[in-house]
Write an enzyme that holds these catalytic residues in place. Sequence first.
Site, PDB file in Angstrom:
ATOM      1  N   CYS A  80       0.839  -1.199   0.000  1.00 51.25           N
ATOM      2  CA  CYS A  80       0.000   0.000   0.000  1.00 51.25           C
ATOM      3  C   CYS A  80       0.880   1.258   0.000  1.00 51.25           C
ATOM      4  O   CYS A  80       1.487   1.567  -1.014  1.00 51.25           O
ATOM      5  CB  CYS A  80      -0.979  -0.067   1.168  1.00 51.25           C
ATOM      6  SG  CYS A  80      -2.398   1.001   0.925  1.00 51.25           S
ATOM      7  N   HIS A 172      -3.213  -5.345   1.790  1.00 51.67           N
ATOM      8  CA  HIS A 172      -2.550  -5.545   3.092  1.00 51.67           C
ATOM      9  C   HIS A 172      -2.582  -6.997   3.548  1.00 51.67           C
ATOM     10  O   HIS A 172      -3.372  -7.359   4.431  1.00 51.67           O
ATOM     11  CB  HIS A 172      -3.261  -4.698   4.158  1.00 51.67           C
ATOM     12  CG  HIS A 172      -3.071  -3.231   4.014  1.00 51.67           C
ATOM     13  ND1 HIS A 172      -2.058  -2.540   4.630  1.00 51.67           N
ATOM     14  CD2 HIS A 172      -3.771  -2.320   3.310  1.00 51.67           C
ATOM     15  CE1 HIS A 172      -2.142  -1.260   4.325  1.00 51.67           C
ATOM     16  NE2 HIS A 172      -3.177  -1.091   3.521  1.00 51.67           N
ATOM     17  N   GLU A 174      -0.780  -8.410   5.604  1.00 54.51           N
ATOM     18  CA  GLU A 174      -0.462  -8.502   7.039  1.00 54.51           C
ATOM     19  C   GLU A 174      -1.721  -8.408   7.905  1.00 54.51           C
ATOM     20  O   GLU A 174      -1.664  -8.691   9.096  1.00 54.51           O
ATOM     21  CB  GLU A 174       0.551  -7.414   7.433  1.00 54.51           C
ATOM     22  CG  GLU A 174       0.025  -5.994   7.507  1.00 54.51           C
ATOM     23  CD  GLU A 174      -0.199  -5.329   6.143  1.00 54.51           C
ATOM     24  OE1 GLU A 174      -0.060  -5.999   5.096  1.00 54.51           O
ATOM     25  OE2 GLU A 174      -0.527  -4.128   6.144  1.00 54.51           O
TER      26      GLU A 174
HETATM   27  N1  GLN Z   1      -3.501   6.439   1.100  1.00 55.07           N
HETATM   28  C1  GLN Z   1      -2.180   6.226   1.637  1.00 55.07           C
HETATM   29  C2  GLN Z   1      -1.148   7.039   0.859  1.00 55.07           C
HETATM   30  O1  GLN Z   1      -1.455   7.507  -0.199  1.00 55.07           O
HETATM   31  C3  GLN Z   1      -1.826   4.745   1.594  1.00 55.07           C
HETATM   32  C4  GLN Z   1      -2.835   3.985   2.427  1.00 55.07           C
HETATM   33  C5  GLN Z   1      -2.294   2.754   3.081  1.00 55.07           C
HETATM   34  O2  GLN Z   1      -1.090   2.477   3.127  1.00 55.07           O
HETATM   35  N2  GLN Z   1      -3.188   1.994   3.668  1.00 55.07           N
HETATM   36  O3  GLN Z   1      -0.050   7.233   1.311  1.00 55.07           O
END
Ligand code: GLN
Length: 199
Positions: A80, A172, A174
């Site tokens: 992410c 995610h 995890e």
């Molecule tokens: N929206 C976050 C970003 O742009 C990432 C979200 C996440 O890691 N769950 O940095």
Amino acid sequence: MSALVGVLALQGDVQEHMTALGRAGARALAVKTRGELDRVDGLVIPGGESTTVMKLLSRFGLDDAIVARVRAGMPLWGTCMGMIVAANDVAGLDQPTLRLIDITVRRNAFGRQNESAEVPLSIPVLGEQPFPAIFIRAPWIERVGPGVEVLATYEGHGVMVRAANVLATSFHPELTGDSRVHRYFLEMLGAVGMDTSAA
Ligand code: GLN
């Protein structure tokens, strides 16, 4: 001795990755300093807030150190926010990144309705059983450069990619009890034999 995997611990869901790595058979170390980075065999950059973490990386002098280790072959996995930090560039934004995998990502790409969702995702390299993929304000991949393999797509966009020693997921793993993506990463470290059965 099992592999020692670092989890970048400046901000974000660090503990969840440490626990998941342990469950997958690795030892995990929270990485906040260059000294800690020197000790690990691979590094996970967890979910969090990418602009905050880029600022902290440069403040702690970890940005150049991570780039040097990954260029020298250390496996890296960004989840992410970690995928955003590892990407070459961010669509529509002049946001600095580590430029470690030749992809363009779009932040918060799935829109309000899908801001947070769990979907059964087909990931052929992990076997037939769908992976419970949790997306939280997730990025998607808008452009994939040569040499980047797309391992999974969702709503027509890449959400799991790999180029040599760099792995990136929009979701995610995890936050689930399914260890297959963690084990896939450990396999990249040469640390475990691949077992694609769901755990
Ligand atoms: N929206 C976050 C970003 O742009 C990432 C979200 C996440 O890691 N769950 O940095």
